[in-house]
Scaffold this motif. Sequence first.
Motif, PDB file in Angstrom:
ATOM      1  N   LEU A  56       0.847  -1.187   0.000  1.00 43.28           N
ATOM      2  CA  LEU A  56       0.000   0.000   0.000  1.00 43.28           C
ATOM      3  C   LEU A  56       0.884   1.240   0.000  1.00 43.28           C
ATOM      4  O   LEU A  56       1.858   1.299   0.759  1.00 43.28           O
ATOM      5  N   ILE A  57       0.538   2.206  -0.848  1.00 43.48           N
ATOM      6  CA  ILE A  57       1.217   3.499  -0.833  1.00 43.48           C
ATOM      7  C   ILE A  57       0.131   4.563  -0.883  1.00 43.48           C
ATOM      8  O   ILE A  57      -0.671   4.583  -1.817  1.00 43.48           O
ATOM      9  N   THR A  75      -1.085  12.764  -9.279  1.00 43.72           N
ATOM     10  CA  THR A  75       0.225  12.747  -9.949  1.00 43.72           C
ATOM     11  C   THR A  75       1.243  11.973  -9.130  1.00 43.72           C
ATOM     12  O   THR A  75       1.998  11.157  -9.670  1.00 43.72           O
ATOM     13  N   THR A  76       1.258  12.205  -7.846  1.00 44.55           N
ATOM     14  CA  THR A  76       2.188  11.492  -6.968  1.00 44.55           C
ATOM     15  C   THR A  76       1.877  10.006  -6.956  1.00 44.55           C
ATOM     16  O   THR A  76       2.780   9.169  -7.006  1.00 44.55           O
ATOM     17  N   ALA A  77       0.593   9.662  -6.919  1.00 43.78           N
ATOM     18  CA  ALA A  77       0.195   8.248  -6.905  1.00 43.78           C
ATOM     19  C   ALA A  77       0.596   7.547  -8.197  1.00 43.78           C
ATOM     20  O   ALA A  77       1.108   6.422  -8.170  1.00 43.78           O
ATOM     21  N   ILE A  78       0.386   8.208  -9.328  1.00 42.93           N
ATOM     22  CA  ILE A  78       0.741   7.590 -10.612  1.00 42.93           C
ATOM     23  C   ILE A  78       2.254   7.436 -10.723  1.00 42.93           C
ATOM     24  O   ILE A  78       2.749   6.409 -11.203  1.00 42.93           O
ATOM     25  N   THR A  79       3.002   8.419 -10.266  1.00 45.62           N
ATOM     26  CA  THR A  79       4.461   8.324 -10.279  1.00 45.62           C
ATOM     27  C   THR A  79       4.923   7.156  -9.410  1.00 45.62           C
ATOM     28  O   THR A  79       5.793   6.374  -9.807  1.00 45.62           O
ATOM     29  N   ALA A  80       4.326   7.031  -8.220  1.00 41.46           N
ATOM     30  CA  ALA A  80       4.681   5.931  -7.316  1.00 41.46           C
ATOM     31  C   ALA A  80       4.312   4.587  -7.928  1.00 41.46           C
ATOM     32  O   ALA A  80       5.101   3.631  -7.877  1.00 41.46           O
ATOM     33  N   LEU A  81       3.132   4.493  -8.536  1.00 40.47           N
ATOM     34  CA  LEU A  81       2.701   3.238  -9.152  1.00 40.47           C
ATOM     35  C   LEU A  81       3.603   2.858 -10.321  1.00 40.47           C
ATOM     36  O   LEU A  81       3.956   1.692 -10.478  1.00 40.47           O
ATOM     37  N   ASP A  82       3.979   3.830 -11.136  1.00 37.10           N
ATOM     38  CA  ASP A  82       4.860   3.557 -12.267  1.00 37.10           C
ATOM     39  C   ASP A  82       6.187   2.967 -11.781  1.00 37.10           C
ATOM     40  O   ASP A  82       6.643   1.943 -12.285  1.00 37.10           O
ATOM     41  N   LYS A 138      -5.901  17.509   4.571  1.00 33.05           N
ATOM     42  CA  LYS A 138      -6.482  18.700   3.933  1.00 33.05           C
ATOM     43  C   LYS A 138      -6.307  18.681   2.418  1.00 33.05           C
ATOM     44  O   LYS A 138      -6.197  19.719   1.781  1.00 33.05           O
ATOM     45  N   ALA A 139      -6.257  17.504   1.838  1.00 33.04           N
ATOM     46  CA  ALA A 139      -6.096  17.362   0.391  1.00 33.04           C
ATOM     47  C   ALA A 139      -6.791  16.076  -0.053  1.00 33.04           C
ATOM     48  O   ALA A 139      -7.471  15.422   0.739  1.00 33.04           O
ATOM     49  N   VAL A 140      -6.618  15.722  -1.306  1.00 32.33           N
ATOM     50  CA  VAL A 140      -7.131  14.454  -1.823  1.00 32.33           C
ATOM     51  C   VAL A 140      -6.001  13.439  -1.757  1.00 32.33           C
ATOM     52  O   VAL A 140      -4.936  13.641  -2.318  1.00 32.33           O
ATOM     53  N   SER A 141      -6.249  12.353  -1.055  1.00 25.30           N
ATOM     54  CA  SER A 141      -5.237  11.303  -1.006  1.00 25.30           C
ATOM     55  C   SER A 141      -5.654  10.174  -1.939  1.00 25.30           C
ATOM     56  O   SER A 141      -6.834   9.941  -2.174  1.00 25.30           O
ATOM     57  N   VAL A 142      -4.647   9.525  -2.483  1.00 26.76           N
ATOM     58  CA  VAL A 142      -4.866   8.368  -3.353  1.00 26.76           C
ATOM     59  C   VAL A 142      -4.004   7.243  -2.798  1.00 26.76           C
ATOM     60  O   VAL A 142      -2.793   7.414  -2.615  1.00 26.76           O
ATOM     61  N   THR A 143      -4.630   6.107  -2.520  1.00 26.77           N
ATOM     62  CA  THR A 143      -3.902   4.936  -2.050  1.00 26.77           C
ATOM     63  C   THR A 143      -3.917   3.895  -3.141  1.00 26.77           C
ATOM     64  O   THR A 143      -4.981   3.543  -3.648  1.00 26.77           O
ATOM     65  N   ILE A 144      -2.737   3.420  -3.524  1.00 24.95           N
ATOM     66  CA  ILE A 144      -2.643   2.340  -4.499  1.00 24.95           C
ATOM     67  C   ILE A 144      -2.376   1.045  -3.747  1.00 24.95           C
ATOM     68  O   ILE A 144      -1.693   1.035  -2.722  1.00 24.95           O
ATOM     69  N   GLN A 145      -2.965  -0.035  -4.253  1.00 27.49           N
ATOM     70  CA  GLN A 145      -2.847  -1.339  -3.608  1.00 27.49           C
ATOM     71  C   GLN A 145      -2.379  -2.339  -4.656  1.00 27.49           C
ATOM     72  O   GLN A 145      -2.954  -2.411  -5.741  1.00 27.49           O
ATOM     73  N   PHE A 146      -1.332  -3.074  -4.345  1.00 30.84           N
ATOM     74  CA  PHE A 146      -0.853  -4.077  -5.279  1.00 30.84           C
ATOM     75  C   PHE A 146      -0.386  -5.305  -4.531  1.00 30.84           C
ATOM     76  O   PHE A 146      -0.122  -5.260  -3.331  1.00 30.84           O
ATOM     77  N   VAL A 156       8.255  13.879  -6.275  1.00 29.47           N
ATOM     78  CA  VAL A 156       7.323  14.775  -6.978  1.00 29.47           C
ATOM     79  C   VAL A 156       6.193  15.303  -6.097  1.00 29.47           C
ATOM     80  O   VAL A 156       5.488  16.227  -6.488  1.00 29.47           O
ATOM     81  N   GLY A 157       5.998  14.713  -4.946  1.00 26.21           N
ATOM     82  CA  GLY A 157       4.898  15.139  -4.087  1.00 26.21           C
ATOM     83  C   GLY A 157       5.054  14.582  -2.687  1.00 26.21           C
ATOM     84  O   GLY A 157       6.169  14.348  -2.222  1.00 26.21           O
ATOM     85  N   THR A 158       3.924  14.342  -2.037  1.00 25.21           N
ATOM     86  CA  THR A 158       3.927  13.885  -0.649  1.00 25.21           C
ATOM     87  C   THR A 158       3.401  12.462  -0.553  1.00 25.21           C
ATOM     88  O   THR A 158       2.314  12.165  -1.051  1.00 25.21           O
ATOM     89  N   VAL A 159       4.169  11.602   0.092  1.00 26.11           N
ATOM     90  CA  VAL A 159       3.731  10.253   0.414  1.00 26.11           C
ATOM     91  C   VAL A 159       3.326  10.272   1.882  1.00 26.11           C
ATOM     92  O   VAL A 159       4.142  10.566   2.754  1.00 26.11           O
TER      93      VAL A 159
END
Length: 119
Positions: free
Chosen positions: A7-8, A14-21, A42-50, A71-74
């Motif tokens: 999980l990230i 953008t940060t999530a896609i960079t991390a997933l790539d 205070k933002a939109v978070s995206v969690t990727i699961q693999f 590129v952003g914040t994890v």
Amino acid sequence: MKAALGLIETVGLTTAITALDAASKAADVTLVGYEKVIGAGKAVSVTIQFVGEVAAVKASVEAGVNAGSRVGTVLSHRVIPRPHEEVDSLIKRFEKNIKKKESKKTTESKTKKDLDNKN
């Protein structure tokens, strides 16, 4: 179930896609889901699961966190080796959700093409 869940959680797509790539290129893992949450930090978070073998997921999470942080914040990350069977049922729901999202996008794309062709 494969041997591990990775999980990230990031701030922004953008940060999530960079991390997933980076995670996908680092080792043999399979994306099983993603979640968007409005209001995390205070933002939109995206969690990727693999999922994948334990060593592959560890390498992927490390690579994904490093790339995402450039590129952003994890916000957080975790590797769960050999998850309990209850977590396995959750992973199966993740997989179903991602397949539904892909199917919906395909249907919407076909509908848009049909409308474009009629005009």
